[in-house]
Design an enzyme around this catalytic site. Structure first.
Site, PDB file in Angstrom:
ATOM      1  N   ARG A  90      37.068 -11.621 -15.430  1.00 12.96           N
ATOM      2  CA  ARG A  90      37.480 -11.014 -16.833  1.00 12.96           C
ATOM      3  C   ARG A  90      38.718 -11.649 -17.372  1.00 12.96           C
ATOM      4  NH1 ARG A  90      39.551  -6.540 -16.886  1.00 12.96           N
ATOM      5  NH2 ARG A  90      39.162  -5.793 -14.785  1.00 12.96           N
ATOM      6  N   TYR A 229      30.616 -15.464 -16.950  1.00 14.58           N
ATOM      7  CA  TYR A 229      30.962 -14.712 -15.782  1.00 14.58           C
ATOM      8  C   TYR A 229      30.958 -12.985 -16.118  1.00 14.58           C
ATOM      9  CZ  TYR A 229      32.442 -14.054 -10.960  1.00 14.58           C
ATOM     10  OH  TYR A 229      32.229 -13.451  -9.701  1.00 14.58           O
ATOM     11  N   LYS A 238      31.917  -3.349 -19.050  1.00 19.57           N
ATOM     12  CA  LYS A 238      33.068  -2.882 -19.850  1.00 19.57           C
ATOM     13  C   LYS A 238      33.241  -2.948 -21.350  1.00 19.57           C
ATOM     14  CE  LYS A 238      34.496  -2.819 -15.543  1.00 19.57           C
ATOM     15  NZ  LYS A 238      34.568  -1.684 -14.537  1.00 19.57           N
ATOM     16  N   HIS A 258      35.879   5.409 -16.750  1.00 20.58           N
ATOM     17  CA  HIS A 258      35.858   4.190 -15.668  1.00 20.58           C
ATOM     18  C   HIS A 258      35.890   5.160 -14.412  1.00 20.58           C
ATOM     19  CE1 HIS A 258      38.044   0.827 -13.582  1.00 20.58           C
ATOM     20  NE2 HIS A 258      36.625   0.592 -13.636  1.00 20.58           N
ATOM     21  N   SER A 281      41.554  -0.465  -9.767  1.00 22.22           N
ATOM     22  CA  SER A 281      41.256  -1.512  -8.861  1.00 22.22           C
ATOM     23  C   SER A 281      41.927  -1.326  -7.372  1.00 22.22           C
ATOM     24  CB  SER A 281      41.044  -2.734  -9.376  1.00 22.22           C
ATOM     25  OG  SER A 281      42.434  -3.310  -9.531  1.00 22.22           O
ATOM     26  N   CYS A 283      41.668   0.747  -5.022  1.00 18.76           N
ATOM     27  CA  CYS A 283      42.188   2.031  -4.578  1.00 18.76           C
ATOM     28  C   CYS A 283      41.101   2.980  -3.865  1.00 18.76           C
ATOM     29  CB  CYS A 283      42.827   2.804  -5.536  1.00 18.76           C
ATOM     30  SG  CYS A 283      44.186   2.241  -6.338  1.00 18.76           S
ATOM     31  N   ASP A 306      31.074   3.316 -10.965  1.00 19.35           N
ATOM     32  CA  ASP A 306      31.966   2.539 -11.687  1.00 19.35           C
ATOM     33  C   ASP A 306      32.194   3.206 -13.224  1.00 19.35           C
ATOM     34  OD1 ASP A 306      33.943   0.323 -12.356  1.00 19.35           O
ATOM     35  OD2 ASP A 306      32.217  -0.521 -13.534  1.00 19.35           O
ATOM     36  N   ARG A 398      31.015 -11.810  -6.401  1.00 24.67           N
ATOM     37  CA  ARG A 398      30.114 -10.514  -6.765  1.00 24.67           C
ATOM     38  C   ARG A 398      28.913 -10.607  -6.098  1.00 24.67           C
ATOM     39  NH1 ARG A 398      33.210  -6.262  -9.894  1.00 24.67           N
ATOM     40  NH2 ARG A 398      35.117  -7.535 -10.241  1.00 24.67           N
TER      41      ARG A 398
END
Length: 615
Positions: A90, A229, A238, A258, A281, A283, A306, A398
């Site tokens: 991103r 991407y 998102k 989120h 992220s 965590c 997510d 990914r």
């Protein structure tokens, strides 16, 4: 199967669109025609999400060298894609919220006036699909026709995006049929920004150095240019499911978050509970989404990893769905020892991007297995050995995989109108201060906890080690409007829900002792914390009130089998008033960025916390 039309001298672009249309909705056809007349593709494909369509597009991409088929015996129906080295993640600095008023975007978003941004974008999109095929991808976020579901269409010139959208959403004819004249739906347009002029040869991964990911909340539009991407190209994710949907939710009285979503069943009583959780992220979010309990009495099932959409139901409770149909997961660090459920999910039908290729035609990445292969082809297509001095897979590589392949998938994922939420968790990566688990003292206090979530920076991140990186509600890069107004919306939702509101908790698996080691084992043992949370929700345990929330009382945390942790409990739950008061000053400084838009209730919570710490 979807319909394809090809441009020639006898066919106008409007005819091209209309000839292939698989809808009679004139609004949709008119919009698609407008985008086609702007972008000028050679062909238009209306996607129906069928297996035949999948087979045709993957076959074309293999022939073009964009997809590498993996070994059918090891990873059936799966492919490897390699992106351009300049298109791997991103691009937050190129992500814009284009609301009419700058103050509505807030200080944490990049803002541009809608008219100015359109004036900048339209010349780039003019002819951007020349020599390419334009795909019309209708999709549903959530079960078609569900109470929380929303519909959209992505127009793209990237077949890679089409394949990933088929995995990540309920894509195809049923979604298109759900878009009726006069109904609300989200319009998204994506181009890799690499027209093929005068018969130029294509490349394996077309993209443009110049990138824009732009959101127009008032008109429910997304325009993305230059990147093929991830979330830059899969505009359902998102862009729609968080940035645009958060604005829709505020207007319509729901929440786009989120958050992961779990179903928990007490195997003794048969009672079921549902929990959502927001983590920045790195965590442990994916590990919690696929939790395997280390204590008896609990069955944990995955609903989402997510994104969750939350909406009050007819009974006044808060209901949640996972609007997605797949996982778009980070590969490095996902392995047999850290997340066996994820590894089982990836048995086949998966698109891998920017991972390494093994000599027997399978995939590998750092952390997948404890043993490192002697030889690989790395994510850029070069020979690799363990002494190469570089990673084999890109750190943001990914996998995209259908959620139905998850062995721990709950039937509740299919629930048309969602599941009732019992608890909401917020967490960050904190070596100090924050205890293992604490229940908020009220909904308002819980919103304050969510608004002040932070992680301590590690050596891999820019800034000072230990410095707090704020990520309120884990939504900092994803909230489509002013973050302070978003906190206000959460407070309003609490007033509406009243006694039916889920209970809010803060968790921290990452606290370290004075000697620098982690005090809590984490992973499957996090089920012990979830066990306490549910027993607290159902009134089975009293807890003890501290300055920062309700903590487990002596003996309430199930430590059977990890008795050695007992000696660390005092440190795991220690509250140091001086450190907390210093953090209150940082919170006040953070709130000051939002000026007078910070809800009065959150300033009250900050003042009350200071009082409790000073008492």
């Amino acid at each position: 199967m979807g319909s394809t039309s090809t441009l020639d001298d006898t066919v106008s672009i409007a005819d091209l669109v209309a000839d292939g249309a698989i809808t009679s909705n004139a609004e949709v056809v008119e919009w698609v025609t407008g985008v086609a007349e702007l972008t000028k593709p050679d062909a238009v494909v209306w996607c129906d999400g069928s297996q035949e369509e999948w087979n045709r597009i993957t076959g074309e991409m293999v022939a073009a060298g964009t997809l590498i088929p993996l070994n059918k015996d090891l990873r059936p129906g799966s492919f490897l894609a390699r992106s351009h080295p300049g298109d791997v993640a991103r691009v937050e600095d190129r992500t814009f919220i284009c609301s009419e008023n700058e103050s509505d975007a807030g200080p944490t978003n990049n803002w541009r006036a809608p008219a100015d941004m359109k004036a900048e974008l339209m010349p780039l999109f003019d002819g951007s699909m020349r020599g390419r095929t334009m795909y019309v991808v209708p999709f549903s976020m959530g079960p078609v026709g569900g109470a929380i579901t929303q519909l959209g269409i992505e127009i793209t010139d990237s077949p890679y995006a089409v394949l990933n959208m088929r995995i990540m959403t309920r894509m195809g004819q049923a979604a298109l049929d759900g878009i009726t004249p006069g109904s609300e739906w989200v319009r998204t347009v994506h181009s890799v920004g690499a027209p093929l002029l005068d018969g130029a040869e294509d490349v394996a991964w077309p993209c443009n150095d110049l990138k824009y990911i732009t959101h127009f909340p008032e008109t429910l539009e997304v325009w993305s240019y230059g990147s093929g991407y991830g979330g830059n190209a899969l505009l359902s994710k998102k862009c729609f499911a968080l940035r645009i949907a958060s604005v829709m939710g505020r207007k319509e009285g729901w929440l786009a978050e989120h958050m992961l979503l779990l179903k928990l069943t007490n195997t003794d009583s048969g009672k079921t509970y549902h929990l959502s959780a927001a983590f920045p992220s790195a965590c442990g979010k994916t590990n919690l989404a696929m939790l395997q309990p280390t204590i008896p009495g609990w069955k944990v099932e995955t609903i989402g990893d997510d994104i969750a959409w939350l909406r009050p139901g007819p009974d006044g409770r808060l209901y949640a769905i996972n609007p997605e149909a797949g996982f778009f997961g980070v590969a490095p660090g996902t392995g047999e020892s850290t997340n066996p459920v994820a590894m089982e999910t990836l048995w086949g039908n998966t698109i891998f991007t920017n991972v390494a290729l093994t000599d027997d035609g399978d995939v590998w990445w750092e952390g997948k297995t404890d043993e490192v292969p002697d030889h690989l082809i790395d994510w850029q297509g070069d020979d690799w050995t363990p002494d190469a001095g570089r990673v084999a897979a890109h750190p943001n590589s990914r996998f995209t995989v259908p959620i139905q392949q998850t062995p721990t998938l709950a039937d509740d994922w299919y629930e048309q109108n969602g599941v009732p939420l019992d608890a909401i968790l917020f967490g960050g990566r904190r070596a100090t201060n924050v205890p293992l688990v604490a229940q908020s003292l009220s909904w308002q206090h819980g919103v304050f906890v969510g608004a002040t979530i932070s992680s301590e920076k590690t050596a891999a991140q820019e800034g000072t080690v230990g410095e707090l990186r704020r990520d309120p509600f884990a939504m900092l890069p994803f909230c489509g409007y002013n973050m302070a107004d978003y906190w206000g919306h959460w407070l309003e939702m609490g007033e509406q829900l009243g006694e039916h509101a889920p209970k809010i908790f803060q968790v921290n698996w990452f606290r370290k002792g004075a000697d620098g080691r982690f005090l809590w084992p984490g992973f499957g043992d996090n089920s012990r914390v979830i066990d306490w949370v549910i027993r607290r929700v159902s009134g089975e345990v009293e807890g003890r009130v501290s300055q920062v929330g309700v903590l487990p009382a002596q003996g309430e945390l199930n430590l059977d089998g990890i008795e050695e942790v007992e000696s660390d409990l005092a440190e795991l739950f220690a509250i140091d008033p001086a450190s907390w008061l210093a953090e209150c000053d940082l919170t006040e400084e953070f709130f000051s960025r939002f000026g007078d838009r910070v809800p009065a209730g959150l300033r009250t919570e900050l003042a009350d916390l200071r009082k409790r710490l000073g008492a």
